[in-house]
Write a protein that holds these residues in place. Structure first.
Motif, PDB file in Angstrom:
ATOM      1  N   LYS A   1       0.842  -1.194   0.000  1.00  0.00           N
ATOM      2  CA  LYS A   1       0.000   0.000   0.000  1.00  0.00           C
ATOM      3  C   LYS A   1       0.880   1.247   0.000  1.00  0.00           C
ATOM      4  O   LYS A   1       1.993   1.228   0.534  1.00  0.00           O
ATOM      5  CB  LYS A   1      -0.928   0.021   1.228  1.00  0.00           C
ATOM      6  N   GLU A   2       0.351   2.308  -0.570  1.00  0.00           N
ATOM      7  CA  GLU A   2       1.065   3.574  -0.595  1.00  0.00           C
ATOM      8  C   GLU A   2       0.349   4.602   0.277  1.00  0.00           C
ATOM      9  O   GLU A   2      -0.842   4.425   0.610  1.00  0.00           O
ATOM     10  CB  GLU A   2       1.166   4.107  -2.035  1.00  0.00           C
ATOM     11  N   VAL A   3       1.061   5.640   0.667  1.00  0.00           N
ATOM     12  CA  VAL A   3       0.454   6.704   1.461  1.00  0.00           C
ATOM     13  C   VAL A   3      -0.742   7.279   0.694  1.00  0.00           C
ATOM     14  O   VAL A   3      -0.644   7.585  -0.500  1.00  0.00           O
ATOM     15  CB  VAL A   3       1.484   7.813   1.755  1.00  0.00           C
ATOM     16  N   GLY A   4      -1.863   7.372   1.398  1.00  0.00           N
ATOM     17  CA  GLY A   4      -3.092   7.858   0.782  1.00  0.00           C
ATOM     18  C   GLY A   4      -4.051   6.752   0.388  1.00  0.00           C
ATOM     19  O   GLY A   4      -5.231   7.013   0.123  1.00  0.00           O
ATOM     20  N   ASP A   5      -3.563   5.502   0.375  1.00  0.00           N
ATOM     21  CA  ASP A   5      -4.432   4.380   0.007  1.00  0.00           C
ATOM     22  C   ASP A   5      -5.396   4.051   1.141  1.00  0.00           C
ATOM     23  O   ASP A   5      -5.042   4.107   2.326  1.00  0.00           O
ATOM     24  CB  ASP A   5      -3.608   3.132  -0.311  1.00  0.00           C
ATOM     25  N   THR A   6      -6.607   3.677   0.769  1.00  0.00           N
ATOM     26  CA  THR A   6      -7.599   3.206   1.737  1.00  0.00           C
ATOM     27  C   THR A   6      -7.337   1.730   2.043  1.00  0.00           C
ATOM     28  O   THR A   6      -7.072   0.935   1.138  1.00  0.00           O
ATOM     29  CB  THR A   6      -9.022   3.371   1.186  1.00  0.00           C
ATOM     30  N   ILE A   7      -7.412   1.388   3.311  1.00  0.00           N
ATOM     31  CA  ILE A   7      -7.102   0.027   3.759  1.00  0.00           C
ATOM     32  C   ILE A   7      -8.278  -0.512   4.556  1.00  0.00           C
ATOM     33  O   ILE A   7      -8.856   0.194   5.388  1.00  0.00           O
ATOM     34  CB  ILE A   7      -5.834   0.004   4.631  1.00  0.00           C
ATOM     35  N   GLU A   8      -8.603  -1.781   4.308  1.00  0.00           N
ATOM     36  CA  GLU A   8      -9.625  -2.454   5.094  1.00  0.00           C
ATOM     37  C   GLU A   8      -8.967  -3.343   6.132  1.00  0.00           C
ATOM     38  O   GLU A   8      -7.823  -3.781   5.963  1.00  0.00           O
ATOM     39  CB  GLU A   8     -10.526  -3.292   4.178  1.00  0.00           C
ATOM     40  N   ALA A   9      -9.688  -3.617   7.206  1.00  0.00           N
ATOM     41  CA  ALA A   9      -9.175  -4.502   8.246  1.00  0.00           C
ATOM     42  C   ALA A   9      -8.846  -5.862   7.649  1.00  0.00           C
ATOM     43  O   ALA A   9      -9.592  -6.380   6.807  1.00  0.00           O
ATOM     44  CB  ALA A   9     -10.197  -4.653   9.370  1.00  0.00           C
TER      45      ALA A   9
ATOM     46  N   ASP B   1      -9.825  -0.454   9.678  1.00  0.00           N
ATOM     47  CA  ASP B   1     -10.158   0.243   8.442  1.00  0.00           C
ATOM     48  C   ASP B   1      -9.614   1.667   8.538  1.00  0.00           C
ATOM     49  O   ASP B   1      -9.712   2.311   9.591  1.00  0.00           O
ATOM     50  CB  ASP B   1     -11.679   0.307   8.242  1.00  0.00           C
ATOM     51  N   GLY B   2      -9.041   2.167   7.448  1.00  0.00           N
ATOM     52  CA  GLY B   2      -8.544   3.536   7.494  1.00  0.00           C
ATOM     53  C   GLY B   2      -7.749   3.897   6.261  1.00  0.00           C
ATOM     54  O   GLY B   2      -7.846   3.243   5.216  1.00  0.00           O
ATOM     55  N   VAL B   3      -6.931   4.929   6.385  1.00  0.00           N
ATOM     56  CA  VAL B   3      -6.108   5.426   5.289  1.00  0.00           C
ATOM     57  C   VAL B   3      -4.659   5.449   5.748  1.00  0.00           C
ATOM     58  O   VAL B   3      -4.346   5.954   6.839  1.00  0.00           O
ATOM     59  CB  VAL B   3      -6.551   6.836   4.860  1.00  0.00           C
ATOM     60  N   LEU B   4      -3.761   4.896   4.932  1.00  0.00           N
ATOM     61  CA  LEU B   4      -2.341   4.911   5.256  1.00  0.00           C
ATOM     62  C   LEU B   4      -1.805   6.341   5.105  1.00  0.00           C
ATOM     63  O   LEU B   4      -1.866   6.924   4.021  1.00  0.00           O
ATOM     64  CB  LEU B   4      -1.575   3.968   4.321  1.00  0.00           C
ATOM     65  N   VAL B   5      -1.321   6.910   6.197  1.00  0.00           N
ATOM     66  CA  VAL B   5      -0.860   8.305   6.148  1.00  0.00           C
ATOM     67  C   VAL B   5       0.652   8.441   6.318  1.00  0.00           C
ATOM     68  O   VAL B   5       1.210   9.480   6.000  1.00  0.00           O
ATOM     69  CB  VAL B   5      -1.574   9.159   7.221  1.00  0.00           C
TER      70      VAL B   5
END
Length: 442
Positions: free
Chosen positions: A25-33, A54-58
């Protein structure tokens, strides 16, 4: 919005760190649990680290090829709500990111030292420094020369967090000493006892030679094999075993066994069963060495060397092997071997072994002298089964017959296993195999 710290999870009792091999994943990508965020590699297995929320990689705190300690924060994930879920607690033995502890140590450092702006810390050909160690060195005003002089207790002499924190405490206790004086006091014992590393002979390469880079796993295996030889005093004992009864029995039952269990029965689970029984008879072979201490292991966990498609070996572990019947042992052997070939083993499935078995006969070898899998003290090599002429003793006299025989090659650590124990153990394995009941039900 709240922030969640994604940490490197615990991956087995002896795994303290892992190498980051790829970001998924890259910064800004949405991630699910439960969605994988990155890939890591230990000395034997590759794995993915999933998100717990669940969230966004910052923020990514490490780069590819960085070494990460268990419990260390790898990335920051922004989640909805005012309060993020609690991160997985860090194990006490691998605690990292301790600002309060660092601050407390810093108070004991002389003001002049603390005010010195350190030069950029960098890796060298001989030493790699993790981001955590670099950050602590920067925060505490440790220079490159000071850091290079700190004895390292980690892999290949790497400086760990405990090494640098221990150095800081010693440094802080001598507030009037200059940094150079402190380093000399800490590093001198190591410099007095450390032997110069053997230099490899130079290799000439001409235009027709092919240069092949070692794989990451190949490098790790090379290091572990060399370290094992340097650690243990390897001694071998060899026993020839008549396995004719086992050969005939397996030929008799293999079709019915596969029809009933849906599994093929090979010779390996039979040999593993005999090894587990012998370890129960000789518990001082089921030990590990920890410095000047001997750890007598309660459980019998058999490592089983399995070949990978790329030619390397991996050692999945059958836990509590002495508690399995032959059906259970067969299923465990087939399952682990199959998933090893498909690179589908979990990190904890290659941890915790107390003794290892390797089948060199698979490649046609009659016998071998395997290297001990540290911190274990023994490893058994199974040679190829061959049809050979042999003297057979009967009540009517001796005669020559064709028998199925093989060699068992036992390597053991002579620091803690003497020749009598090493020899009796492998002889007991042979006795169990030769006493095989041809009428055994399964």
């Amino acid at each position: 919005m709240a922030k969640f710290e994604l940490k490197l999870p615990k991956m087995g009792e002896s795994v303290a760190e892992a190498t980051l091999t790829a970001w998924l994943k890259e910064v800004g990508d949405t991630i699910e649990a439960d969605e994988p965020v990155l890939e890591i590699a230990t000395d034997k297995v590759d794995s993915e680290v999933p998100s717990e929320v669940d969230g966004v990689l910052v923020e990514k705190l490490f780069e590819v090829d960085d070494v990460i300690q268990v419990g260390q924060t790898i990335a920051i994930i922004e989640v909805d709500g005012d309060e993020a879920p609690a991160s997985t607690p860090e194990p006490a033995a691998a605690t990292v990111e301790a600002p309060a502890e660092v601050a407390a140590v810093a108070e004991t450092v002389a003001t002049a030292q603390a005010s010195v702006a350190p030069a950029q810390i960098s890796n060298s050909e001989d030493r790699f420094y993790s981001p955590l160690v670099k950050n602590i060195a920067k925060a505490e005003g440790i220079s490159q020369s000071e850091l290079d002089a700190i004895p390292g207790s980690g892999l290949e002499g790497r400086v760990t967090k405990n090494d640098i924190m221990g150095y800081l405490k010693s440094r802080g206790n001598s507030a009037t000493a200059t940094p150079a004086q402190t380093v000399t006091a800490v590093a001198s014992p190591a410099s007095e006892t450390k032997k110069p590393a053997a230099q490899a002979a130079p290799v000439s390469v001409n235009g027709e030679d092919e240069v092949i880079e070692m794989t990451r796993m190949g490098k790790l295996i090379a290091h572990h094999m060399r370290a094992s030889v340097e650690t243990s005093a390897h001694v071998q004992s060899f026993v020839e075993v008549d396995v004719t009864n086992i050969w005939n029995w397996r030929n008799k039952v293999k079709k019915s066994f596969e029809a009933r269990e849906g599994e093929k029965i090979t010779f390996t689970p039979i040999f593993m069963e005999a090894v587990a029984k012998a370890l129960r008879d000789f518990p001082m072979m089921n030990i590990q060495v920890d410095g000047d201490r001997i750890i007598k292991k309660k459980n019998i966990n058999l490592g089983m060397a399995a070949a990978l498609p790329d030619g390397n070996l991996i050692v999945p572990v059958i836990k509590n092997a002495d508690q399995l019947n032959l059906v259970g042992m067969t299923k465990a052997v087939n399952d682990l071997a199959g998933r090893a070939r498909n690179n589908a083993l979990k990190p904890d499935e290659i941890q915790g072994g107390t003794y290892t078995v390797t089948n060199v006969g698979t490649f046609g070898s009659v016998m071998g002298t395997p290297i001990i899998n540290q911190p274990q003290v023994g490893i058994l090599a199974l040679g190829a089964i061959r049809k050979v002429p042999a003297v057979i003793e009967t009540a009517e006299g001796d005669f020559i017959g064709i028998r199925h025989k093989m060699f068992l090659s036992h390597s053991y650590d002579h620091r803690v296993v003497n020749g009598a124990l090493g020899g009796m153990f492998v002889k007991r394995v042979a006795e169990y195999l030769e006493a095989w009941d041809t009428n055994r039900e399964i």
